[in-house]
Design a protein around this motif. Structure first.
Motif, PDB file in Angstrom:
ATOM      1  N   TYR A 346     -55.855  22.745  30.347  1.00  0.00           N
ATOM      2  CA  TYR A 346     -56.078  22.127  31.658  1.00  0.00           C
ATOM      3  C   TYR A 346     -57.566  21.844  31.765  1.00  0.00           C
ATOM      4  N   GLY A 347     -57.961  20.652  31.347  1.00  0.00           N
ATOM      5  CA  GLY A 347     -59.363  20.281  31.368  1.00  0.00           C
ATOM      6  C   GLY A 347     -60.112  20.811  30.162  1.00  0.00           C
ATOM      7  N   GLY A 365     -62.824  24.410  32.138  1.00  0.00           N
ATOM      8  CA  GLY A 365     -61.680  24.090  31.295  1.00  0.00           C
ATOM      9  C   GLY A 365     -60.944  25.362  30.893  1.00  0.00           C
ATOM     10  N   LYS A 366     -59.618  25.313  30.921  1.00  0.00           N
ATOM     11  CA  LYS A 366     -58.823  26.496  30.585  1.00  0.00           C
ATOM     12  C   LYS A 366     -57.620  26.084  29.760  1.00  0.00           C
ATOM     13  N   ALA A 367     -57.065  27.054  29.045  1.00  0.00           N
ATOM     14  CA  ALA A 367     -55.839  26.854  28.270  1.00  0.00           C
ATOM     15  C   ALA A 367     -54.961  28.072  28.497  1.00  0.00           C
ATOM     16  N   LEU A 368     -53.674  27.827  28.759  1.00  0.00           N
ATOM     17  CA  LEU A 368     -52.774  28.909  29.153  1.00  0.00           C
ATOM     18  C   LEU A 368     -51.585  29.014  28.209  1.00  0.00           C
ATOM     19  N   LEU A 369     -51.089  30.243  28.090  1.00  0.00           N
ATOM     20  CA  LEU A 369     -49.811  30.499  27.461  1.00  0.00           C
ATOM     21  C   LEU A 369     -48.737  30.525  28.540  1.00  0.00           C
ATOM     22  N   GLY A 481     -54.375  33.307  29.835  1.00  0.00           N
ATOM     23  CA  GLY A 481     -55.054  32.206  29.179  1.00  0.00           C
ATOM     24  C   GLY A 481     -56.504  32.515  28.896  1.00  0.00           C
ATOM     25  N   VAL A 482     -57.242  31.482  28.485  1.00  0.00           N
ATOM     26  CA  VAL A 482     -58.671  31.586  28.221  1.00  0.00           C
ATOM     27  C   VAL A 482     -59.378  30.466  28.977  1.00  0.00           C
ATOM     28  N   ARG A 483     -60.688  30.659  29.232  1.00  0.00           N
ATOM     29  CA  ARG A 483     -61.410  29.726  30.099  1.00  0.00           C
ATOM     30  C   ARG A 483     -62.885  29.733  29.753  1.00  0.00           C
ATOM     31  N   VAL A 484     -63.533  28.594  29.999  1.00  0.00           N
ATOM     32  CA  VAL A 484     -64.988  28.497  29.876  1.00  0.00           C
ATOM     33  C   VAL A 484     -65.562  27.939  31.173  1.00  0.00           C
ATOM     34  N   PHE A 485     -66.798  28.314  31.449  1.00  0.00           N
ATOM     35  CA  PHE A 485     -67.506  27.761  32.605  1.00  0.00           C
ATOM     36  C   PHE A 485     -68.969  27.552  32.228  1.00  0.00           C
ATOM     37  N   GLY A 486     -69.358  26.292  32.118  1.00  0.00           N
ATOM     38  CA  GLY A 486     -70.750  25.969  31.826  1.00  0.00           C
ATOM     39  C   GLY A 486     -71.194  26.321  30.427  1.00  0.00           C
ATOM     40  N   THR A 487     -70.258  26.430  29.497  1.00  0.00           N
ATOM     41  CA  THR A 487     -70.609  26.745  28.120  1.00  0.00           C
ATOM     42  C   THR A 487     -69.482  26.290  27.206  1.00  0.00           C
ATOM     43  N   ALA A 488     -69.795  26.187  25.923  1.00  0.00           N
ATOM     44  CA  ALA A 488     -68.760  26.106  24.898  1.00  0.00           C
ATOM     45  C   ALA A 488     -68.486  27.525  24.417  1.00  0.00           C
TER      46      ALA A 488
END
Length: 500
Positions: A346-347, A365-369, A481-488
């Protein structure tokens, strides 16, 4: 030669019976033995909608032959998958199709592979016949290679009629230690066993002169499967409706390949936190070991289409008396297979490479199971790239969408500014706690979250003492899930399990 046709004879050397000849296999090198708790690189382990997987072990490779899970009219071919290690899978498309079987038109189901006398046989059902007046039933195809192409061996079905009330579908073939081959099959709540002659394309008879012996156990629906371990015969089958949440696997044990088979227990069923409709299984043994896996299909929690089924495997464990423990569906992904099957972004930008799941720089941006855990323990290796920002895990997530805080749920992140943060989102961000830690950009840290009831704890590297401990009752269950904010960032060795 299939792994399921053989009992374990020794750990140092597996003596396998194939076509009546004793074949000695070299011991599997210790470093190459697939010794996993589940599909360590994630379930589903292959891409696409598939069901009814059967397994074989041919020439150092594990093979899976499934049904193509589409509408009946579109089930006109069979794919296969092979792997040297149960991690890296190669697709072999259309190993058999209706173009190679004159009498088969559609509903090509439940392929059952076996090798004998240098030939590879693939038994299959076709046409979903509803009575003896219709053309169809169980056929057999043959090839000189495991990957096919397979060609119809008879020009007609091997079993084309209902016997003892059993619809001729869902066959499994087993070769016993004495070289006798058996086929187990049946739908419509009836199961039969027949003998296969050495040519593997004709049926033999039992001592009483009969050909079809009914072996229906309690609650049998379909999906017969047979294997042997330590001299005992294990008969497995599926119960319930294939589109329903009650679809599951039970088993019986016997001293004879023809039974009697009395139900002992249900060993595989849906897990409301992981998947629904889990059933129609096979079993594979790592040669030369007592390591066993159950391979099956299941439906993702978010899918309602009956044909949206995926292939999975988990470890199969035995008790000291030979009975089977109930299977626990594990959620893991080490991304060693180079893909991120089962993850939905998702983004942001996401890719699996070099054994990691990588996220490009984004604001949320996040990715979910597709999971639904309430009380959980959640581990992941997190590597924020920086400078600035944070990366971590989301849990108890519902209503996900693209956007910085476009989800309802919790997030625990590691920041390159030297902080570990915990908060919740619901269209906006609400911080719950933070803790300063020495964290360098590009360094990898083991992040653990435990959420039990209203208690949430966050651990970093030291998994015995939490860095953050709060009480919050806002969200009770949801996706991980996993997520990032302002970083790779990159992620690895993800594991989620119910908190006990």
């Amino acid at each position: 030669m299939t792994a399921r046709t053989h009992a374990l004879l020794a750990r140092s050397c597996a003596l396998l019976l194939a076509g009546g000849l004793l074949v000695t296999l070299s011991p599997t090198p210790a470093a190459a033995v697939p010794d996993y708790t589940t599909a360590e690189s994630g379930n589903p382990f292959v891409d696409g909608w598939y069901a009814d997987p059967d397994t074989a072990y041919y020439g150092g490779r594990y093979w899976v032959f499934p049904t193509t899970s589409k509408a009946y009219a579109e089930q006109t071919y069979l794919d296969a998958f092979s792997s040297p290690d149960l991690i890296h899978w190669t697709k072999h498309p259309k190993v058999l199709s209706t173009a190679d079987v004159s009498w088969a038109e559609y509903a090509v189901w439940a392929p059952a592979p076996v090798e004998r006398n240098g030939k590879y046989y693939l038994y299959f059902a076709a046409n979903d016949i509803q009575n003896d007046a219709q053309l169809g039933g169980i056929g057999v195809a043959v090839s000189d290679r495991p990957e096919g192409p397979y060609k119809d061996a008879l020009g007609k079905p091997l079993v084309s009629r209902f016997h003892n009330g059993a619809q001729p579908i869902d066959q499994d073939v087993f070769i016993d230690d004495d070289g006798q081959a058996y086929m187990y099959y049946g739908g419509w709540h009836h199961a039969n066993v027949v003998k296969l002659n050495p040519d593997m394309t004709s049926l033999g008879t039992f001592p009483d002169g009969t050909t079809y012996k009914e072996i229906t156990p309690e609650n049998y629906t379909e999906g017969s499967f047979m294997f042997k371990r330590n001299g005992r015969y294990y008969f497995m089958w599926s119960e319930g409706g294939w589109t329903g949440p009650d679809y599951s696997v039970s088993y019986a044990m016997s001293e004879s390949p023809t039974g009697p088979f009395r139900k002992i227990d249900k060993v595989l069923a849906q897990d409301p936190a992981v998947a629904r409709g889990s059933g129609h299984n096979s079993v594979v043994n790592v040669p030369g070991t007592d390591i066993w896996y159950i391979v099956y299909h299941r439906r993702p929690l978010g899918e309602t289409d009956g044909n949206h089924r995926q292939l999975a495997y988990d470890r199969l464990h035995f008790n000291a008396d030979g009975t089977i423990r109930r299977v626990e569906m594990r959620v893991r992904d080490n991304f060693a297979d180079g893909n991120a099957l089962g993850w939905k972004p998702y983004g942001g930008t996401w890719s699996a490479a070099d054994g990691r799941y990588r996220a490009g720089h984004s604001l949320g941006g996040k990715a979910l199971l597709d999971t639904d855990f309430a009380d959980l323990t959640y581990d992941a290796d997190v590597t924020p790239q920086g400078p600035g920002g944070d990366a971590g895990v989301t849990f108890r997530v519902t209503r996900p969408a693209v956007g910085t805080d476009s989800y309802s749920g919790y997030y625990a992140g590691i920041g390159t500014d030297g902080k570990v943060v915990l908060g919740r989102a619901d269209g906006r961000w609400t911080p719950l706690a933070s803790r300063s830690l020495p964290i360098a950009p590009g360094s990898t840290h083991r992040l653990r979250v435990t959420a039990v009831g209203t208690s949430i704890k966050v651990y970093v590297d030291d998994l015995t003492t939490p860095k953050i401990s709060v009480t919050d009752a806002t969200y009770t269950s949801g996706a991980t899930g996993v997520r990032v904010f302002g970083t790779a960032a990159s992620f690895d060795n993800v594991a989620v399990w119910p908190a006990r």
